[in-house]
Design a protein around this motif. Structure first.
Motif, PDB file in Angstrom:
ATOM      1  N   UNK A 123      -9.088  -5.223  -2.744  1.00  0.00           N
ATOM      2  CA  UNK A 123      -8.695  -4.129  -1.857  1.00  0.00           C
ATOM      3  C   UNK A 123      -7.588  -4.580  -0.894  1.00  0.00           C
ATOM      4  N   UNK A 124      -7.737  -5.748  -0.326  1.00  0.00           N
ATOM      5  CA  UNK A 124      -6.731  -6.247   0.620  1.00  0.00           C
ATOM      6  C   UNK A 124      -5.407  -6.517  -0.082  1.00  0.00           C
ATOM      7  N   UNK A 125      -5.490  -7.072  -1.287  1.00  0.00           N
ATOM      8  CA  UNK A 125      -4.266  -7.349  -2.035  1.00  0.00           C
ATOM      9  C   UNK A 125      -3.552  -6.051  -2.388  1.00  0.00           C
ATOM     10  N   UNK A 126      -4.305  -5.032  -2.788  1.00  0.00           N
ATOM     11  CA  UNK A 126      -3.712  -3.753  -3.181  1.00  0.00           C
ATOM     12  C   UNK A 126      -2.987  -3.076  -2.024  1.00  0.00           C
ATOM     13  N   UNK A 127      -3.417  -3.334  -0.793  1.00  0.00           N
ATOM     14  CA  UNK A 127      -2.809  -2.699   0.379  1.00  0.00           C
ATOM     15  C   UNK A 127      -1.566  -3.436   0.883  1.00  0.00           C
ATOM     16  N   UNK A 128      -1.342  -4.640   0.382  1.00  0.00           N
ATOM     17  CA  UNK A 128      -0.214  -5.450   0.866  1.00  0.00           C
ATOM     18  C   UNK A 128       1.041  -5.167   0.045  1.00  0.00           C
ATOM     19  N   UNK A 129       2.189  -5.282   0.687  1.00  0.00           N
ATOM     20  CA  UNK A 129       3.469  -5.111  -0.003  1.00  0.00           C
ATOM     21  C   UNK A 129       3.907  -6.442  -0.582  1.00  0.00           C
ATOM     22  N   UNK A 130       4.341  -6.413  -1.830  1.00  0.00           N
ATOM     23  CA  UNK A 130       4.746  -7.649  -2.496  1.00  0.00           C
ATOM     24  C   UNK A 130       6.011  -8.230  -1.867  1.00  0.00           C
ATOM     25  N   UNK A 131       6.964  -7.377  -1.543  1.00  0.00           N
ATOM     26  CA  UNK A 131       8.236  -7.824  -0.974  1.00  0.00           C
ATOM     27  C   UNK A 131       8.333  -7.445   0.500  1.00  0.00           C
ATOM     28  N   UNK A 132       9.152  -8.162   1.225  1.00  0.00           N
ATOM     29  CA  UNK A 132       9.378  -7.846   2.629  1.00  0.00           C
ATOM     30  C   UNK A 132      10.211  -6.562   2.742  1.00  0.00           C
ATOM     31  N   UNK A 133       9.769  -5.589   3.548  1.00  0.00           N
ATOM     32  CA  UNK A 133      10.525  -4.330   3.667  1.00  0.00           C
ATOM     33  C   UNK A 133      11.964  -4.543   4.117  1.00  0.00           C
ATOM     34  N   UNK A 134      12.176  -5.496   5.021  1.00  0.00           N
ATOM     35  CA  UNK A 134      13.528  -5.734   5.530  1.00  0.00           C
ATOM     36  C   UNK A 134      14.377  -6.570   4.579  1.00  0.00           C
ATOM     37  N   UNK A 135      13.739  -7.185   3.576  1.00  0.00           N
ATOM     38  CA  UNK A 135      14.468  -8.012   2.604  1.00  0.00           C
ATOM     39  C   UNK A 135      13.747  -7.948   1.262  1.00  0.00           C
ATOM     40  N   UNK A 136      14.013  -6.921   0.457  1.00  0.00           N
ATOM     41  CA  UNK A 136      13.302  -6.723  -0.811  1.00  0.00           C
ATOM     42  C   UNK A 136      13.439  -7.878  -1.803  1.00  0.00           C
ATOM     43  N   UNK A 137      14.394  -8.770  -1.562  1.00  0.00           N
ATOM     44  CA  UNK A 137      14.564  -9.903  -2.464  1.00  0.00           C
ATOM     45  C   UNK A 137      13.627 -11.059  -2.113  1.00  0.00           C
ATOM     46  N   UNK A 138      12.932 -10.956  -0.983  1.00  0.00           N
ATOM     47  CA  UNK A 138      12.059 -12.043  -0.529  1.00  0.00           C
ATOM     48  C   UNK A 138      10.592 -11.662  -0.646  1.00  0.00           C
ATOM     49  N   UNK A 139       9.775 -12.601  -1.080  1.00  0.00           N
ATOM     50  CA  UNK A 139       8.341 -12.368  -1.174  1.00  0.00           C
ATOM     51  C   UNK A 139       7.710 -12.281   0.205  1.00  0.00           C
ATOM     52  N   UNK A 140       6.697 -11.453   0.322  1.00  0.00           N
ATOM     53  CA  UNK A 140       5.965 -11.282   1.565  1.00  0.00           C
ATOM     54  C   UNK A 140       4.919 -12.396   1.689  1.00  0.00           C
ATOM     55  N   UNK A 141       5.012 -13.262   2.705  1.00  0.00           N
ATOM     56  CA  UNK A 141       4.043 -14.356   2.856  1.00  0.00           C
ATOM     57  C   UNK A 141       2.602 -13.869   2.936  1.00  0.00           C
ATOM     58  N   UNK A 142       2.403 -12.683   3.526  1.00  0.00           N
ATOM     59  CA  UNK A 142       1.045 -12.146   3.622  1.00  0.00           C
ATOM     60  C   UNK A 142       0.520 -11.763   2.244  1.00  0.00           C
ATOM     61  N   UNK A 143       1.379 -11.205   1.401  1.00  0.00           N
ATOM     62  CA  UNK A 143       0.968 -10.904   0.021  1.00  0.00           C
ATOM     63  C   UNK A 143       0.612 -12.189  -0.715  1.00  0.00           C
ATOM     64  N   UNK A 144       1.417 -13.216  -0.518  1.00  0.00           N
ATOM     65  CA  UNK A 144       1.141 -14.504  -1.164  1.00  0.00           C
ATOM     66  C   UNK A 144      -0.222 -15.035  -0.749  1.00  0.00           C
ATOM     67  N   UNK A 145      -0.537 -14.909   0.535  1.00  0.00           N
ATOM     68  CA  UNK A 145      -1.835 -15.392   1.034  1.00  0.00           C
ATOM     69  C   UNK A 145      -2.981 -14.594   0.422  1.00  0.00           C
ATOM     70  N   UNK A 146      -2.829 -13.286   0.356  1.00  0.00           N
ATOM     71  CA  UNK A 146      -3.886 -12.438  -0.199  1.00  0.00           C
ATOM     72  C   UNK A 146      -4.002 -12.601  -1.717  1.00  0.00           C
ATOM     73  N   UNK A 147      -2.889 -12.852  -2.359  1.00  0.00           N
ATOM     74  CA  UNK A 147      -2.897 -13.110  -3.798  1.00  0.00           C
ATOM     75  C   UNK A 147      -3.691 -14.381  -4.101  1.00  0.00           C
ATOM     76  N   UNK A 148      -3.428 -15.410  -3.317  1.00  0.00           N
ATOM     77  CA  UNK A 148      -4.181 -16.654  -3.479  1.00  0.00           C
ATOM     78  C   UNK A 148      -5.668 -16.422  -3.209  1.00  0.00           C
ATOM     79  N   UNK A 149      -5.972 -15.640  -2.185  1.00  0.00           N
ATOM     80  CA  UNK A 149      -7.364 -15.373  -1.835  1.00  0.00           C
ATOM     81  C   UNK A 149      -8.097 -14.641  -2.958  1.00  0.00           C
TER      82      UNK A 149
END
Length: 243
Positions: A123-149
């Motif tokens: 559920x938490x992973x599904x709510x997170x954005x994969x890319x940073x809104x201000x920089x769509x070419x960069x991965x979102x660190x929070x998504x990375x953390x939730x993906x690992x979790x």
């Protein structure tokens, strides 16, 4: 003597904290592919970049070398581990072997708490954005953390800290390839994760393993394709040579 011991203890604690800070910052940069593959990492340069003393820097470098994120030449210091198509293939194959066993054990020993934690992680992973809104070419660190979790929650019930530790180490290496290649633009990632979780919660070990291994193999294939398309000198030559 009491004051001296206290001072020494505080000094040791400060060094340990600095080493942990340098370790985390350098580890993040290594996983994101900030540095050139196979380039040397001199202690003096790391000291300057991360603003820490030589002692905590050496401690951080040694720790990263023990985890396989850095290499070490006798008497010649540390270097960035190379990336290659054969290494990615071997890494993916080994990760599939170990995580299949870990996932099967988790499902065999599943509890209500394990299922709840897995559903919550999804559920938490599904709510997170994969890319940073201000920089769509960069991965979102929070998504990375939730993906690992999420992936950690899948195998959390395997009842072996050794096995989860090995899986964590392989996950780090796989993340490095994925982040370097900027894989992940054209796929239904949340659908892939949801399928794995649903089958696991249903107790369908064969189906969950199949979904998990397909997920990892697709990631590896997309990484290789991206490297091949970009001609990235770190693995592009090796990829073209294998096709």
């Amino acid at each position: 003597m009491t004051y001296g011991s206290a001072d020494m203890s505080e000094s040791a604690g400060a060094k340990s904290t600095l080493a942990s800070t340098v370790y985390q910052q350098l580890r993040d940069d290594l996983l994101r592919g900030v540095f050139e593959s196979e380039s040397k990492l001199r202690v003096e340069w790391v000291v300057s970049r991360y603003g820490a003393g030589a002692s905590p820097v050496r401690e951080a470098l040694n720790r990263l070398a023990s985890e396989g994120l850095l290499g070490r030449h006798d008497q010649r210091g540390f270097f960035i581990m190379p990336v290659s198509a054969p290494d990615l293939e071997e890494l993916t194959r080994t990760r599939c072997w170990l995580e299949e066993r870990a996932l099967r054990e988790s499902i065999a020993n599943r509890t209500g708490e394990w299922e709840e934690q897995l559903v919550l992680a999804l559920h938490r992973l599904a709510r997170a954005q994969r890319r940073l809104p201000e920089d769509p070419s960069s991965n979102n660190p929070e998504w990375e953390r939730l993906h690992r979790a999420f992936h950690r929650a899948l195998i959390a019930g395997c009842r072996s800290h050794w096995l989860t530790g090995f899986c964590d180490q392989l996950s780090d290496q796989a993340s490095r390839y994925r982040l370097i290649s900027q894989e992940g633009a054209e796929r239904d990632e949340i659908g892939e994760h949801r399928l794995i979780a649903e089958r696991a919660v249903d107790g369908d070990a064969d189906g969950a393993v199949e979904a998990l291994l397909n997920h990892y193999r697709l990631t590896a294939a997309m990484c290789m394709e991206r490297f091949n398309e970009s001609g990235d000198h770190r693995v592009g030559k090796a990829l073209r040579g294998r096709r």
